[in-house]
Design an enzyme around this catalytic site. Structure first.
Site, PDB file in Angstrom:
ATOM      1  N   SER A 124       8.606 -25.530  25.895  1.00  0.00           N
ATOM      2  CA  SER A 124       8.395 -24.334  25.588  1.00  0.00           C
ATOM      3  C   SER A 124       6.683 -23.927  26.139  1.00  0.00           C
ATOM      4  CB  SER A 124       8.225 -23.844  24.273  1.00  0.00           C
ATOM      5  OG  SER A 124       7.711 -22.379  24.095  1.00  0.00           O
ATOM      6  N   PRO A 125       6.354 -22.755  26.806  1.00  0.00           N
ATOM      7  CA  PRO A 125       4.481 -23.287  26.927  1.00  0.00           C
ATOM      8  C   PRO A 125       3.614 -22.917  26.490  1.00  0.00           C
ATOM      9  CG  PRO A 125       6.004 -20.883  27.817  1.00  0.00           C
ATOM     10  CD  PRO A 125       6.690 -22.266  27.724  1.00  0.00           C
ATOM     11  N   CYS A 140      -0.516 -22.721  25.330  1.00  0.00           N
ATOM     12  CA  CYS A 140      -1.699 -23.177  25.919  1.00  0.00           C
ATOM     13  C   CYS A 140      -2.209 -24.446  25.356  1.00  0.00           C
ATOM     14  CB  CYS A 140      -2.617 -22.136  25.303  1.00  0.00           C
ATOM     15  SG  CYS A 140      -1.909 -20.349  25.780  1.00  0.00           S
ATOM     16  N   ALA A 165       0.650 -20.640  29.504  1.00  0.00           N
ATOM     17  CA  ALA A 165       0.025 -19.339  29.904  1.00  0.00           C
ATOM     18  C   ALA A 165      -0.750 -19.462  30.930  1.00  0.00           C
ATOM     19  CB  ALA A 165      -0.407 -18.575  28.812  1.00  0.00           C
ATOM     20  N   GLN A 189       4.501 -20.441  33.358  1.00  0.00           N
ATOM     21  CA  GLN A 189       4.124 -19.354  32.818  1.00  0.00           C
ATOM     22  C   GLN A 189       2.960 -17.984  33.041  1.00  0.00           C
ATOM     23  OE1 GLN A 189       2.930 -18.248  28.895  1.00  0.00           O
ATOM     24  NE2 GLN A 189       5.189 -17.325  28.324  1.00  0.00           N
ATOM     25  N   TYR A 209      -0.015  -9.854  24.318  1.00  0.00           N
ATOM     26  CA  TYR A 209      -1.088 -10.268  25.699  1.00  0.00           C
ATOM     27  C   TYR A 209      -0.322  -8.268  26.202  1.00  0.00           C
ATOM     28  CZ  TYR A 209      -1.611 -14.265  23.807  1.00  0.00           C
ATOM     29  OH  TYR A 209      -2.280 -15.759  23.111  1.00  0.00           O
ATOM     30  N   GLY A 247       9.536 -26.462  21.564  1.00  0.00           N
ATOM     31  CA  GLY A 247       7.855 -25.967  20.967  1.00  0.00           C
ATOM     32  C   GLY A 247       6.946 -27.305  20.781  1.00  0.00           C
TER      33      GLY A 247
END
Length: 355
Positions: free
Chosen positions: A22-23, A25, A58, A100, A183, A324
Site C-alpha cells: 500500500s502507498p 507517505c 502519494a 500513487q 484529499y 501497509g
C-alpha cells in the site's frame, strides 16, 4: 496453490501475486519533492520481500498538491530522473512498480507527522496556499484554502495527466489515482466538503465530475496497456456523508472512464468521523463494489495475517490485498505468507540459503 500466490492480469501487466504494498507517505523527499536513497531502500526492500505490486507513496502532481514540504512529487522531468533508479530496482526483483498520483487539496501545506510543529505550514517556513472545492479548512489549525475556479480545475486535470506521462517515462508500470482520505478528489465528491453550486458540485454527478475527469485524462495519457487504479474512500463514516452506495455509482463511472481496479479505503473527509477500525474492517466495502459493479477491487486496512489475506481473495471480497503497516514491520511478509499458505515463494539467490 494458495490463491494469494496466483497472478493477476491488469491490462498489459501481470502481477506475480495478489499482494500489494500500500502507498505510505515517508515524508523524506527533498524540498523540491525529489525522491532519494530512502525511497530506493524503502520500496526496494518490499520488492525483494515478495510483494507483487509495489506502490510508491502519494506523489503530488503539482508542488501545491503536496501534503507537506517533505512529500514526494512527480511534476517535472527532474522527478522522472529521480524515480528511475527506484523503478528499475523494484522491477528487477520481479515486482511491478506503481505510483500513487495525488493532490492534497485543503490538507496541503501541513507539517509532517514527526515535525515538532503541528498544523498548517506558513509561507515563511516553506508553506504555500492550499486549494479546495471551497474555503473551509479541514480543521482550524490548517491553512484556509482558496476555492478552485474553472481554470484551476482544468489545471489540476491536466497536471494529473502530465504526471501519469512522467510516471510511465520514469519506469512505473501502473499508476493509482488518489481519490480518498479527504484529499482533493475526495473533497469534491463528498457532500461534507463540497458545497459548490456550479457544475463541480451539487448532485452526485457534479461532485464526482472531477474524479471521473481525472480518471479519463489519466487513461488517455498512459495509453491502453498501462493499468490505472483508483483509491477511493468508500464511506465517510458520517451520517449525511458519502456512503458505499455512492461509491458503487462512482466505481461504475471510473470503470467506464478506464480505471481497472478500485482500491477501497475509507474516511478522511472530516476529523470527527467514528470509524470502526478493526482487522480487515474495509474488506466488506471492496466486496460490495466488486459484487455490484463487476470491477476488480483491492482491500486495505489492518490485514496482518496470511490466512486473513487468503480468505479475502478466496471468498471474493477483493482481487488484491494491499498491505501497509505490516509491511513496515516485516518487508518479507509476502514471502513468509506464501510459504505459510503452502505456496512456493522464490527467495532471491542471496537469501535462499537462509530458508
Amino acid at each position: 496453490m494458495t490463491v494469494l500466490g496466483q497472478p493477476l492480469e491488469l491490462r498489459g501487466v501481470t502481477l506475480p501475486n495478489r499482494i500489494a504494498m500500500s502507498p505510505m507517505c515517508q515524508y523524506s523527499a527533498g524540498p523540491d519533492g525529489l525522491p532519494g536513497d530512502w525511497h530506493l531502500n524503502h520500496l526496494g526492500a518490499r520488492a525483494v520481500g515478495g510483494a507483487g505490486l509495489v506502490i510508491a507513496e502519494a506523489s503530488a502532481v503539482l508542488p501545491e498538491g503536496r501534503i507537506s514540504p517533505r512529500d514526494a512529487g512527480i511534476w517535472s522531468s527532474a522527478h522522472v530522473d529521480a524515480w528511475r533508479p527506484v523503478t528499475a530496482f523494484v522491477a528487477a526483483q520481479g515486482a511491478v512498480p506503481a505510483i500513487q498520483l495525488a493532490h492534497a487539496g485543503f490538507k496541503a501545506s501541513t507539517y509532517w507527522p514527526f515535525a515538532q510543529e503541528r498544523g498548517g505550514v506558513p509561507d515563511t517556513d516553506g508553506g504555500w496556499q492550499p486549494v479546495g472545492p471551497g474555503t473551509e479548512p479541514f480543521v482550524p489549525a490548517y491553512r484556509t484554502p482558496k476555492a478552485l475556479d474553472e481554470a484551476g480545475i482544468a489545471a489540476v486535470i491536466a497536471a494529473f495527466a502530465q504526471a501519469a506521462v512522467y510516471a510511465v517515462d520514469a519506469g512505473f508500470q501502473a499508476v493509482e489515482i488518489h481519490a480518498a482520505h479527504g484529499y482533493l478528489l475526495h473533497e469534491f465528491y463528498s457532500p461534507l466538503t463540497n458545497q459548490r453550486t456550479d457544475g463541480w458540485g451539487g448532485d452526485h454527478a457534479g461532485r464526482t465530475r472531477l474524479a471521473v475527469a481525472v480518471a479519463a485524462a489519466v487513461r488517455d495519457a498512459v495509453g491502453p496497456d498501462v493499468p490505472v487504479l483508483a483509491r477511493v474512500s468508500a464511506t465517510d463514516w458520517v451520517d449525511g456523508g458519502w456512503a458505499v452506495a455512492d461509491t458503487v455509482e462512482l466505481a461504475r463511472a471510473l470503470f467506464a472512464a478506464g480505471v481497472d481496479l478500485i482500491d477501497c479505503s475509507s474516511g478522511g473527509a472530516v476529523a470527527h468521523a467514528d470509524i470502526p477500525v478493526g482487522p480487515g474492517y474495509q474488506a466488506p466495502l471492496a466486496e460490495r463494489v466488486r459484487r455490484d459493479v463487476g470491477v476488480p477491487t483491492g482491500a486495505v486496512g489492518l490485514i496482518t495475517e496470511p490466512e486473513q489475506a487468503e480468505r479475502i481473495v478466496e471468498d471474493g471480497q477483493a482481487d488484491l490485498v494491499l498491505i501497509g503497516r505490516e509491511l513496515l514491520r516485516d518487508p518479507y511478509w509476502p514471502r513468509r505468507a506464501l510459504a505459510k499458505l503452502g505456496g512456493q515463494p522464490h527467495w532471491p539467490d542471496q537469501y535462499a540459503r537462509a530458508f
